[in-house]
Design a protein around this motif. Structure first.
Motif, PDB file in Angstrom:
ATOM      1  N   LYS A   1      -8.979  -8.174  -0.063  1.00 16.48           N
ATOM      2  CA  LYS A   1      -9.408  -6.873   0.448  1.00 16.48           C
ATOM      3  C   LYS A   1     -10.897  -6.702   0.194  1.00 16.48           C
ATOM      4  N   ALA A   2     -11.541  -6.063   1.109  1.00 17.85           N
ATOM      5  CA  ALA A   2     -12.958  -5.772   0.939  1.00 17.85           C
ATOM      6  C   ALA A   2     -13.138  -4.723  -0.148  1.00 17.85           C
ATOM      7  N   LYS A   3     -14.269  -4.768  -0.819  1.00 16.95           N
ATOM      8  CA  LYS A   3     -14.564  -3.809  -1.865  1.00 16.95           C
ATOM      9  C   LYS A   3     -14.473  -2.382  -1.288  1.00 16.95           C
ATOM     10  N   GLY A   4     -13.716  -1.525  -1.977  1.00 11.37           N
ATOM     11  CA  GLY A   4     -13.570  -0.143  -1.542  1.00 11.37           C
ATOM     12  C   GLY A   4     -12.535   0.066  -0.457  1.00 11.37           C
ATOM     13  N   ALA A   5     -11.766  -0.964  -0.100  1.00 11.79           N
ATOM     14  CA  ALA A   5     -10.800  -0.841   0.994  1.00 11.79           C
ATOM     15  C   ALA A   5      -9.494  -0.172   0.567  1.00 11.79           C
ATOM     16  N   GLU A   6      -9.238  -0.078  -0.738  1.00 12.63           N
ATOM     17  CA  GLU A   6      -7.974   0.499  -1.201  1.00 12.63           C
ATOM     18  C   GLU A   6      -7.897   1.998  -0.945  1.00 12.63           C
ATOM     19  N   VAL A   7      -8.987   2.686  -1.220  1.00  7.73           N
ATOM     20  CA  VAL A   7      -9.044   4.122  -0.992  1.00  7.73           C
ATOM     21  C   VAL A   7     -10.389   4.480  -0.400  1.00  7.73           C
ATOM     22  N   GLU A   8     -10.399   5.594   0.278  1.00  6.13           N
ATOM     23  CA  GLU A   8     -11.655   6.068   0.854  1.00  6.13           C
ATOM     24  C   GLU A   8     -12.113   7.307   0.120  1.00  6.13           C
ATOM     25  N   VAL A   9     -13.380   7.612   0.202  1.00  8.50           N
ATOM     26  CA  VAL A   9     -13.919   8.810  -0.416  1.00  8.50           C
ATOM     27  C   VAL A   9     -13.158  10.015   0.134  1.00  8.50           C
ATOM     28  N   GLY A  10     -12.703  10.866  -0.778  1.00 11.86           N
ATOM     29  CA  GLY A  10     -11.970  12.066  -0.383  1.00 11.86           C
ATOM     30  C   GLY A  10     -10.466  11.903  -0.426  1.00 11.86           C
ATOM     31  N   ASP A  11      -9.964  10.660  -0.536  1.00 12.77           N
ATOM     32  CA  ASP A  11      -8.521  10.452  -0.653  1.00 12.77           C
ATOM     33  C   ASP A  11      -8.016  11.050  -1.974  1.00 12.77           C
ATOM     34  N   VAL A  12      -6.844  11.659  -1.940  1.00 15.04           N
ATOM     35  CA  VAL A  12      -6.224  12.202  -3.145  1.00 15.04           C
ATOM     36  C   VAL A  12      -5.192  11.192  -3.627  1.00 15.04           C
ATOM     37  N   LEU A  13      -5.399  10.692  -4.837  1.00 17.76           N
ATOM     38  CA  LEU A  13      -4.469   9.713  -5.400  1.00 17.76           C
ATOM     39  C   LEU A  13      -3.344  10.374  -6.184  1.00 17.76           C
ATOM     40  N   VAL A  14      -3.684  11.415  -6.912  1.00 20.87           N
ATOM     41  CA  VAL A  14      -2.708  12.097  -7.747  1.00 20.87           C
ATOM     42  C   VAL A  14      -2.891  13.602  -7.544  1.00 20.87           C
ATOM     43  N   GLU A  15      -1.815  14.260  -7.152  1.00 20.61           N
ATOM     44  CA  GLU A  15      -1.843  15.716  -6.945  1.00 20.61           C
ATOM     45  C   GLU A  15      -1.750  16.438  -8.289  1.00 20.61           C
ATOM     46  N   GLY A  16      -2.347  17.605  -8.372  1.00 21.19           N
ATOM     47  CA  GLY A  16      -2.184  18.435  -9.551  1.00 21.19           C
ATOM     48  C   GLY A  16      -0.724  18.774  -9.750  1.00 21.19           C
ATOM     49  N   GLY A  17      -0.253  18.673 -10.971  1.00 21.78           N
ATOM     50  CA  GLY A  17       1.147  18.957 -11.276  1.00 21.78           C
ATOM     51  C   GLY A  17       2.079  17.784 -11.062  1.00 21.78           C
ATOM     52  N   GLN A  18       1.570  16.681 -10.544  1.00 26.17           N
ATOM     53  CA  GLN A  18       2.400  15.507 -10.290  1.00 26.17           C
ATOM     54  C   GLN A  18       2.730  14.811 -11.608  1.00 26.17           C
ATOM     55  N   VAL A  19       3.935  14.299 -11.717  1.00 23.14           N
ATOM     56  CA  VAL A  19       4.324  13.525 -12.887  1.00 23.14           C
ATOM     57  C   VAL A  19       3.622  12.179 -12.817  1.00 23.14           C
ATOM     58  N   ILE A  20       2.990  11.794 -13.905  1.00 27.33           N
ATOM     59  CA  ILE A  20       2.265  10.533 -13.947  1.00 27.33           C
ATOM     60  C   ILE A  20       3.266   9.413 -14.219  1.00 27.33           C
ATOM     61  N   ASP A  21       3.474   8.552 -13.217  1.00 30.56           N
ATOM     62  CA  ASP A  21       4.402   7.439 -13.357  1.00 30.56           C
ATOM     63  C   ASP A  21       3.629   6.122 -13.303  1.00 30.56           C
ATOM     64  N   ALA A  22       4.342   5.021 -13.273  1.00 33.53           N
ATOM     65  CA  ALA A  22       3.717   3.694 -13.280  1.00 33.53           C
ATOM     66  C   ALA A  22       2.793   3.500 -12.075  1.00 33.53           C
ATOM     67  N   HIS A  23       3.173   3.994 -10.912  1.00 29.40           N
ATOM     68  CA  HIS A  23       2.343   3.846  -9.715  1.00 29.40           C
ATOM     69  C   HIS A  23       1.010   4.582  -9.873  1.00 29.40           C
ATOM     70  N   CYS A  24       1.075   5.800 -10.410  1.00 33.38           N
ATOM     71  CA  CYS A  24      -0.153   6.581 -10.645  1.00 33.38           C
ATOM     72  C   CYS A  24      -1.053   5.871 -11.643  1.00 33.38           C
ATOM     73  N   ILE A  25      -0.453   5.383 -12.711  1.00 30.39           N
ATOM     74  CA  ILE A  25      -1.235   4.695 -13.737  1.00 30.39           C
ATOM     75  C   ILE A  25      -1.911   3.469 -13.156  1.00 30.39           C
ATOM     76  N   GLY A  26      -1.194   2.707 -12.347  1.00 27.18           N
ATOM     77  CA  GLY A  26      -1.782   1.526 -11.718  1.00 27.18           C
ATOM     78  C   GLY A  26      -2.936   1.886 -10.794  1.00 27.18           C
ATOM     79  N   ALA A  27      -2.746   2.897  -9.970  1.00 23.15           N
ATOM     80  CA  ALA A  27      -3.789   3.302  -9.029  1.00 23.15           C
ATOM     81  C   ALA A  27      -5.019   3.818  -9.762  1.00 23.15           C
TER      82      ALA A  27
END
Length: 166
Positions: free
Chosen positions: A12-38
């Motif tokens: 993957k090209a550098k920066g291709a995983e997420v773009e500026v402004g993307d929300v990875l974790v919502e407020g109030g979301q339970v932090i699970d393994a996927h969140c921790i990895g991201a």
């Protein structure tokens, strides 16, 4: 592998995983393994989180018996503790269940104070209908501030809310 691989095909090209402004974790979301990895892949080694609220559930009333007992005349099973506990857990809380507290003003006050040391929120069930042995409103007034005692709802009109020790 049995097929030709092109240069850069699985990179993957550098920066291709997420773009500026993307929300990875919502407020109030339970932090699970996927969140921790991201989050860790983006360089976050620490994040601010909220702890699960601790909710004490206290059934009040000398007429209550545990669900495993057969009620005698004038008694009822303590079903509210289990219903309220399940609802609190479903909402994401850690539940601290208390035994049945009889209609004794001193015992109720002692239990409320103990519960405020262990929990963020204390929920009582029973003892608010205004009868001769319904002491919760008096106890809350003695220990803190009783903000209201009735709601416009039937059944269950006699509900209260107060603050003890903050």
């Amino acid at each position: 592998y049995g097929y030709p691989i092109k240069p850069g095909q699985f990179v993957k090209a550098k920066g291709a995983e997420v773009e500026v402004g993307d929300v990875l974790v919502e407020g109030g979301q339970v932090i699970d393994a996927h969140c921790i990895g991201a989050l860790s892949s983006l360089g976050f080694s620490e994040i601010s989180v909220f702890q699960k609220p601790k909710v004490a559930i206290i059934p009040l009333g000398s007429e209550l018996v545990e669900t495993s007992h057969t009620p005698k005349m004038g008694q009822i099973r303590n079903s509210n503790r289990y219903t309220l506990s399940a609802l609190a857990q479903k909402a994401g809380a850690e539940v601290i269940p208390f035994d049945i507290i009889p209609d004794d003003r001193g015992a109720i006050a002692e239990t409320i104070l103990r519960a405020t040391e262990l929990a963020d929120i204390v929920v009582t069930s029973g003892g608010s209908a205004g009868g001769d042995f319904d002491f919760i409103d008096y106890v809350i007034k003695d220990l803190g501030e009783l903000l209201y005692t009735d709601v416009l709802m039937n059944p269950a009109k006699t509900q209260g809310f107060g603050i003890v020790k903050g």
